[in-house]
Design an enzyme around this catalytic site. Structure first.
Site, short mmCIF file in Angstrom:
data_model
loop_
_atom_site.label_atom_id
_atom_site.label_comp_id
_atom_site.label_asym_id
_atom_site.label_seq_id
_atom_site.Cartn_x
_atom_site.Cartn_y
_atom_site.Cartn_z
N PHE A 124 0.87 -1.18 0.00
CA PHE A 124 0.00 0.00 0.00
C PHE A 124 0.90 1.22 0.00
O PHE A 124 1.69 1.40 0.93
CB PHE A 124 -0.84 -0.07 1.28
CG PHE A 124 -1.81 1.04 1.54
CD1 PHE A 124 -3.10 1.00 1.01
CD2 PHE A 124 -1.49 2.09 2.39
CE1 PHE A 124 -4.03 1.99 1.30
CE2 PHE A 124 -2.41 3.09 2.69
CZ PHE A 124 -3.70 3.03 2.14
N PRO A 129 8.27 10.81 1.31
CA PRO A 129 9.28 11.39 2.22
C PRO A 129 8.77 12.62 2.97
O PRO A 129 9.09 12.83 4.13
CB PRO A 129 10.44 11.75 1.28
CG PRO A 129 10.28 10.84 0.11
CD PRO A 129 8.82 10.57 -0.04
N GLY A 132 3.52 12.28 5.42
CA GLY A 132 3.20 11.14 6.29
C GLY A 132 1.79 11.30 6.82
O GLY A 132 0.81 10.91 6.18
N THR A 159 5.66 -1.08 3.55
CA THR A 159 5.76 -2.44 4.08
C THR A 159 5.50 -3.42 2.94
O THR A 159 4.60 -3.20 2.13
CB THR A 159 4.69 -2.66 5.17
OG1 THR A 159 4.78 -1.61 6.11
CG2 THR A 159 4.87 -4.00 5.85
N ILE A 338 10.16 -6.89 34.54
CA ILE A 338 9.96 -8.14 35.28
C ILE A 338 11.12 -9.10 35.01
O ILE A 338 11.59 -9.81 35.91
CB ILE A 338 8.60 -8.77 34.91
CG1 ILE A 338 7.46 -7.93 35.50
CG2 ILE A 338 8.51 -10.23 35.36
CD1 ILE A 338 6.07 -8.28 35.02
N GLY A 340 14.09 -8.19 34.41
CA GLY A 340 15.33 -7.60 34.92
C GLY A 340 16.40 -7.54 33.84
O GLY A 340 16.10 -7.33 32.66
N GLY A 341 17.66 -7.78 34.24
CA GLY A 341 18.79 -7.72 33.29
C GLY A 341 18.59 -8.65 32.12
O GLY A 341 18.95 -8.33 30.97
N GLU A 364 0.06 3.32 9.98
CA GLU A 364 -1.40 3.42 9.73
C GLU A 364 -2.04 4.53 10.57
O GLU A 364 -3.17 4.42 11.04
CB GLU A 364 -2.08 2.06 9.91
CG GLU A 364 -1.55 1.05 8.89
CD GLU A 364 -2.42 -0.13 8.64
OE1 GLU A 364 -3.64 -0.02 8.75
OE2 GLU A 364 -1.85 -1.19 8.31
N THR A 366 -0.38 7.78 13.24
CA THR A 366 0.25 7.86 14.56
C THR A 366 -0.82 7.97 15.66
O THR A 366 -2.00 8.24 15.38
CB THR A 366 1.13 9.13 14.64
OG1 THR A 366 0.26 10.25 14.41
CG2 THR A 366 2.24 9.12 13.61
N1 CAA Z 1 -13.21 7.63 5.32
C1 CAA Z 1 -13.52 8.21 4.13
N2 CAA Z 1 -13.37 9.54 3.91
C2 CAA Z 1 -12.90 10.29 4.92
C3 CAA Z 1 -12.57 9.74 6.18
C4 CAA Z 1 -12.75 8.36 6.36
N3 CAA Z 1 -12.43 7.77 7.53
N4 CAA Z 1 -12.13 10.73 6.98
C5 CAA Z 1 -12.19 11.86 6.27
N5 CAA Z 1 -12.66 11.58 5.02
C6 CAA Z 1 -12.87 12.53 3.93
C7 CAA Z 1 -13.56 13.79 4.44
O1 CAA Z 1 -14.96 13.64 4.41
C8 CAA Z 1 -13.08 14.83 3.45
O2 CAA Z 1 -13.81 14.75 2.27
P1 CAA Z 1 -14.49 16.07 1.59
O3 CAA Z 1 -13.38 17.00 1.30
O4 CAA Z 1 -15.18 15.54 0.38
O5 CAA Z 1 -15.43 16.61 2.62
C9 CAA Z 1 -11.66 14.36 3.11
O6 CAA Z 1 -11.61 12.97 3.43
C10 CAA Z 1 -10.59 15.09 3.86
O7 CAA Z 1 -10.85 14.92 5.24
P2 CAA Z 1 -10.18 15.83 6.34
O8 CAA Z 1 -10.43 17.27 6.03
O9 CAA Z 1 -10.61 15.31 7.67
O10 CAA Z 1 -8.64 15.53 6.09
P3 CAA Z 1 -7.37 16.06 6.82
O11 CAA Z 1 -6.40 16.51 5.80
O12 CAA Z 1 -7.73 17.00 7.94
O13 CAA Z 1 -6.73 14.71 7.41
C11 CAA Z 1 -6.25 12.97 8.94
C12 CAA Z 1 -7.26 13.99 8.40
C13 CAA Z 1 -7.03 12.23 10.00
C14 CAA Z 1 -5.03 13.62 9.58
C15 CAA Z 1 -5.82 12.04 7.79
O14 CAA Z 1 -5.07 12.70 6.83
C16 CAA Z 1 -5.05 10.84 8.26
O15 CAA Z 1 -5.62 9.87 8.73
N6 CAA Z 1 -3.68 10.89 8.13
C17 CAA Z 1 -2.85 9.76 8.48
C18 CAA Z 1 -2.46 9.00 7.27
C19 CAA Z 1 -2.04 7.61 7.65
O16 CAA Z 1 -2.66 6.94 8.45
N7 CAA Z 1 -0.96 7.16 7.03
C20 CAA Z 1 -0.49 5.85 7.26
C21 CAA Z 1 0.28 5.40 6.10
S1 CAA Z 1 -0.16 3.84 5.57
C22 CAA Z 1 0.86 2.74 6.35
O17 CAA Z 1 1.31 2.95 7.43
C23 CAA Z 1 1.06 1.58 5.49
C24 CAA Z 1 1.97 0.50 5.85
O18 CAA Z 1 2.75 0.08 5.01
C25 CAA Z 1 1.79 -0.25 7.13
#
Ligand code: CAA
Length: 383
Positions: A124, A129, A132, A159, A338, A340-341, A364, A366
């Site tokens: 995914f 860079p 995030g 990943t 628990i 220890g060393g 996924e 923070t």
């Molecule tokens: N499901 C569907 N749509 C959603 C949603 C959800 N859960 N949450 C928000 N939306 C939609 C909103 O309705 C909005 O749509 P409209 O503009 O049409 O109204 C749009 O998405 C933007 O929403 P926000 O304004 O809330 O967005 P934001 O920029 O404020 O971001 C955030 C919110 C929660 C910070 C989000 O960006 C986020 O979750 N960021 C973290 C990203 C992440 O988890 N990255 C992990 C990387 S993947 C990984 O780790 C993979 C790996 O290999 C293990």
């Protein structure tokens, strides 16, 4: 274990995963961690068990199980090896799930069947860079050019990046629209122009690959667009809502392993003439560890059942991930205390649990991102 009742199928899945973990995963987890060795053989067997596409309908190569069954299995697998659980969860949550939800019939037949049956592996690609938590600020572009999109850009922290056959890649098809200009694509990793860059040398989940991926004039067929142009950001967040329950289950599995090892050690280790488990100071630690794990597990189960019932579950998923991840960090810290060393050495697996637990507070989304999601929903709900 919780008294909340599981169905016969759910119990069977849990028992199968438990047995597989005890027999096949636990014996090799430490060595794979030390050698940074991708558990290829175990992943193949997980595919044979039907664990690589657990909630995907059988007609597309999956096991047709509910989300709770998938979480029960994932917790057990992560109890043995968090790296193995990460590989499994990325395939199930982050590639099978979005193709199953948003894919066309042709896309499901071409990609999902092979991914869900474990014949192929997925990854995914959202983060970059400099993008995030603020995923919408991505710079990777996909420009429509006749029958294909031309991809350019860099993805980070991927990943399964070194082993994956297929990827879901998020790219901007219209920068001026910001998050509304993000689109999702299914990309074959063998496509010319996809290049695997640096593999990260990580604190934990060391038996997984975490790669930087470059797209250099990479031509992706236009029929590989998932959903419509501009749907990508919602597909990403919808996918992560489900994925985060999986990371919570992973955290519970790691914490459970730390608790089990701590209890066994405390009963064997003697100090001042008694097993250290006789001392109340230590018993209080065990009590708090067990209680926090149980609460985390119940949050995982609640979010899973809500998802299975088709309810809105984003807040519950974020709560489960936040609480379980912080629990895993706390419990593994106590587990080392628990021991220890000895706990500070690689002679015991608790140091691995501690290192592995940390990532659950980061990937996924923070813990800070989970708090944003929970706070926004709570502020909306209470007027
Ligand atoms: N499901 C569907 N749509 C959603 C949603 C959800 N859960 N949450 C928000 N939306 C939609 C909103 O309705 C909005 O749509 P409209 O503009 O049409 O109204 C749009 O998405 C933007 O929403 P926000 O304004 O809330 O967005 P934001 O920029 O404020 O971001 C955030 C919110 C929660 C910070 C989000 O960006 C986020 O979750 N960021 C973290 C990203 C992440 O988890 N990255 C992990 C990387 S993947 C990984 O780790 C993979 C790996 O290999 C293990």
């Amino acid at each position: 274990m919780s008294i909340v009742s599981l169905s016969e199928v759910q119990e069977m899945v849990q028992n199968t995963a438990r047995e597989f973990t005890n027999n096949e995963i636990k014996p090799v987890a430490s060595i794979n961690d030390k050698e940074h060795s991708f558990p290829e053989d175990i992943i193949r067997k997980l595919g044979e068990l039907g664990f690589m596409g657990m909630a995907v309908p059988e007609q597309y190569g999956g096991s047709g199980l509910d989300y709770l069954s998938y979480m029960l299995a994932l917790e057990e697998i992560c109890r043995g090896c968090a790296s193995t659980g990460t590989i499994m969860s990325v395939n199930n949550s982050l590639i099978c799930a979005p193709i199953n939800t948003f894919g066309t019939e042709v896309q499901k037949k071409s990609f999902l069947t092979e991914l869900a049956s474990g014949k192929k592996l997925g990854c995914f690609m959202l983060s970059e860079p400099e993008a995030g938590s603020d995923a919408a600020s991505m710079r990777t572009t996909a420009v429509l050019n006749g029958d294909h999109y031309l991809f350019n850009g860099t993805k980070s922290w991927i990943t399964n990046g070194a082993e994956a056959d297929f990827a879901i890649v998020f790219a901007s098809t219209d920068k001026s629209l910001k998050h509304k200009g993000v689109s999702a694509f299914i990309v074959n990793m063998k496509t010319p122009g996809v290049k695997i860059g640096k593999l990260e040398d990580k604190l934990g989940i060391r038996a997984t690959s975490t790669a930087q991926i470059f797209f250099e004039d990479c031509k992706v067929p236009s029929e590989n667009l998932l959903g419509n142009e501009g749907d990508g950001f919602k597909i990403a967040l919808n996918t992560l809502d489900g994925g985060r329950i999986g990371i919570a289950a992973q955290a519970v599995g790691i914490a459970q392993a730390a608790l089990e090892d701590s209890v066994i050690y405390a009963k064997e280790r003697k100090a001042f003439g008694n097993p250290i488990s006789d001392f109340q100071g230590l018993q209080f630690m065990i009590a708090d560890m067990a209680t926090r794990i149980e609460a985390s597990r119940l949050l995982v189960w609640q979010a899973s059942v809500m998802k299975d019932k088709g309810m809105k579950y984003g807040k519950q998923s974020a709560m489960a991930k936040l609480f379980a991840a912080e629990t895993a960090m706390w419990v593994t810290t106590k587990a080392i205390q628990i021991h220890g060393g000895y706990g500070y050495t690689t002679d015991y697996p608790v140091e691995r649990y501690f290192r592995d637990a940390k990532i659950t507070e980061i990937y996924e989304g923070t813990s800070e991102v989970q708090r944003i999601v929970i706070a926004r929903e709570t502020l909306k709900e209470i007027q």
